[in-house]
Scaffold this motif. Structure first.
Motif, mmCIF file in Angstrom:
data_model
loop_
_atom_site.group_PDB
_atom_site.id
_atom_site.type_symbol
_atom_site.label_atom_id
_atom_site.label_comp_id
_atom_site.label_asym_id
_atom_site.label_seq_id
_atom_site.Cartn_x
_atom_site.Cartn_y
_atom_site.Cartn_z
ATOM 1 N N ALA A 1 37.493 36.977 47.350
ATOM 2 C CA ALA A 1 37.572 38.284 47.998
ATOM 3 C C ALA A 1 38.225 38.219 49.368
ATOM 4 N N ALA A 2 38.061 37.114 50.054
ATOM 5 C CA ALA A 2 38.571 37.009 51.423
ATOM 6 C C ALA A 2 40.083 36.822 51.487
ATOM 7 N N LEU A 3 40.738 36.676 50.328
ATOM 8 C CA LEU A 3 42.191 36.557 50.333
ATOM 9 C C LEU A 3 42.816 37.888 50.745
ATOM 10 N N GLY A 4 43.813 37.830 51.591
ATOM 11 C CA GLY A 4 44.519 39.039 51.981
ATOM 12 C C GLY A 4 43.746 39.869 52.984
ATOM 13 N N ASN A 5 43.993 41.140 52.953
ATOM 14 C CA ASN A 5 43.424 42.077 53.927
ATOM 15 C C ASN A 5 42.071 42.583 53.442
ATOM 16 N N PHE A 6 41.017 41.976 53.936
ATOM 17 C CA PHE A 6 39.652 42.349 53.555
ATOM 18 C C PHE A 6 38.863 42.574 54.832
ATOM 19 N N PRO A 7 38.847 43.816 55.332
ATOM 20 C CA PRO A 7 38.220 44.081 56.626
ATOM 21 C C PRO A 7 36.719 43.824 56.662
ATOM 22 N N SER B 1 41.313 43.824 45.334
ATOM 23 C CA SER B 1 40.324 44.782 45.846
ATOM 24 C C SER B 1 39.106 44.862 44.938
ATOM 25 N N TYR B 2 39.283 44.585 43.656
ATOM 26 C CA TYR B 2 38.149 44.560 42.737
ATOM 27 C C TYR B 2 37.128 43.512 43.178
ATOM 28 N N TYR B 3 37.603 42.312 43.504
ATOM 29 C CA TYR B 3 36.719 41.211 43.882
ATOM 30 C C TYR B 3 36.151 41.413 45.283
ATOM 31 N N ARG B 4 36.913 42.040 46.157
ATOM 32 C CA ARG B 4 36.396 42.372 47.490
ATOM 33 C C ARG B 4 35.229 43.336 47.377
ATOM 34 N N SER B 5 35.449 44.404 46.628
ATOM 35 C CA SER B 5 34.399 45.411 46.483
ATOM 36 C C SER B 5 33.200 44.865 45.727
ATOM 37 N N LEU B 6 33.453 44.065 44.705
ATOM 38 C CA LEU B 6 32.346 43.498 43.944
ATOM 39 C C LEU B 6 31.520 42.550 44.798
ATOM 40 N N SER B 7 32.165 41.738 45.629
ATOM 41 C CA SER B 7 31.399 40.819 46.473
ATOM 42 C C SER B 7 30.517 41.588 47.454
ATOM 43 N N VAL B 8 31.023 42.696 47.982
ATOM 44 C CA VAL B 8 30.227 43.547 48.876
ATOM 45 C C VAL B 8 29.070 44.173 48.104
ATOM 46 N N ASP B 9 29.361 44.723 46.935
ATOM 47 C CA ASP B 9 28.309 45.377 46.163
ATOM 48 C C ASP B 9 27.251 44.390 45.675
ATOM 49 N N LEU B 10 27.662 43.177 45.321
ATOM 50 C CA LEU B 10 26.666 42.157 44.954
ATOM 51 C C LEU B 10 25.715 41.888 46.122
ATOM 52 N N ALA B 11 26.269 41.775 47.319
ATOM 53 C CA ALA B 11 25.428 41.523 48.497
ATOM 54 C C ALA B 11 24.494 42.695 48.763
ATOM 55 N N ARG C 1 46.468 29.649 46.209
ATOM 56 C CA ARG C 1 47.670 29.291 45.446
ATOM 57 C C ARG C 1 47.887 30.280 44.300
ATOM 58 N N VAL C 2 46.833 30.650 43.593
ATOM 59 C CA VAL C 2 46.947 31.600 42.492
ATOM 60 C C VAL C 2 47.392 32.954 43.040
ATOM 61 N N ALA C 3 46.840 33.342 44.181
ATOM 62 C CA ALA C 3 47.201 34.628 44.782
ATOM 63 C C ALA C 3 48.687 34.662 45.113
ATOM 64 N N ALA C 4 49.216 33.556 45.562
ATOM 65 C CA ALA C 4 50.648 33.500 45.875
ATOM 66 C C ALA C 4 51.468 33.715 44.597
ATOM 67 N N MET C 5 50.995 33.148 43.483
ATOM 68 C CA MET C 5 51.695 33.337 42.218
ATOM 69 C C MET C 5 51.579 34.774 41.731
ATOM 70 N N ALA C 6 50.433 35.394 41.988
ATOM 71 C CA ALA C 6 50.175 36.739 41.479
ATOM 72 C C ALA C 6 50.589 37.817 42.477
ATOM 73 N N SER C 7 51.068 37.418 43.634
ATOM 74 C CA SER C 7 51.455 38.365 44.696
ATOM 75 C C SER C 7 50.283 39.214 45.168
ATOM 76 N N TRP C 8 49.091 38.591 45.219
ATOM 77 C CA TRP C 8 47.928 39.287 45.766
ATOM 78 C C TRP C 8 48.057 39.380 47.265
ATOM 79 N N SER C 9 47.587 40.483 47.791
ATOM 80 C CA SER C 9 47.549 40.605 49.265
ATOM 81 C C SER C 9 46.380 41.464 49.665
#
Length: 185
Positions: free
Chosen positions: A31-37, A79-89, A177-185
């Protein structure tokens, strides 16, 4: 097929909460990859809960984030994993469930499904798949064992966090590394 972790052993609210926060902490590596305020607030909450510190400011921030970005989104989006990590907490520290084991079961399946989705994404981009769903289930089983066997849940929780720190960093490097391949930001 993997054996389900014994979530029924988590029979107090603190035990279920500790379990869910550990699941959230592991997912934070992605979740912390890219812009995760909300990453800093989530990281602070994960540490502060174990130390019995005031987490109200982080909870308020995370609730605002969760309201703006519900996790039911595209599983190929960071953003799915960012939101899910927040909601899990947030679910982990919400003691309104009737039974702690029911909450632990729900948290377990949410986290496991996320790692299964990530396995699918990774295998489509990288022939060296990490088998992260299996590793998550193994981590969950260890968490449950440590949390349910000790008399001090928060101490066991902090010990789990410390033990997994290297694993979290490994996952973060891999998904970077995977995010770079998938163009995640």
């Amino acid at each position: 097929m993997n054996t389900l972790p014994n979530y029924q052993a988590l029979d107090t609210p603190d035990q279920a909460g500790a379990f869910g926060l550990l699941c959230s902490a592991r997912l934070l590596a992605v979740a912390a990859l890219g812009n995760f305020p909300c990453a800093r607030d989530l990281g602070t909450l994960v540490r502060a809960w174990g130390e019995c510190a005031d987490i109200a400011p982080q909870v308020a921030s995370m609730k605002r984030y969760s309201a703006m970005f519900p996790y039911r989104d595209n599983v190929e989006s960071p953003s799915y994993y960012r939101s899910l990590s927040v909601d899990l907490a947030l679910m982990s520290i919400d003691f309104t469930e009737d039974q702690p084991a029911d909450r632990a079961r729900r948290l377990m399946f949410m986290a496991t499904q996320a790692w299964g989705n990530l396995d699918d994404i990774v295998s489509s981009r990288d022939s060296n798949s990490g088998d992260f769903c299996k590793r998550e289930m193994e981590s969950q089983a260890r968490d449950i064992s440590m949390i349910s066997s000790g008399s001090d849940v928060r101490r066991a929780y902090l010990d789990c966090l410390a033990r997994y720190r290297e694993e979290y960093q490994e996952r973060a490097r891999y998904f970077c590394r995977v995010a770079a391949m998938a163009s995640w930001s």
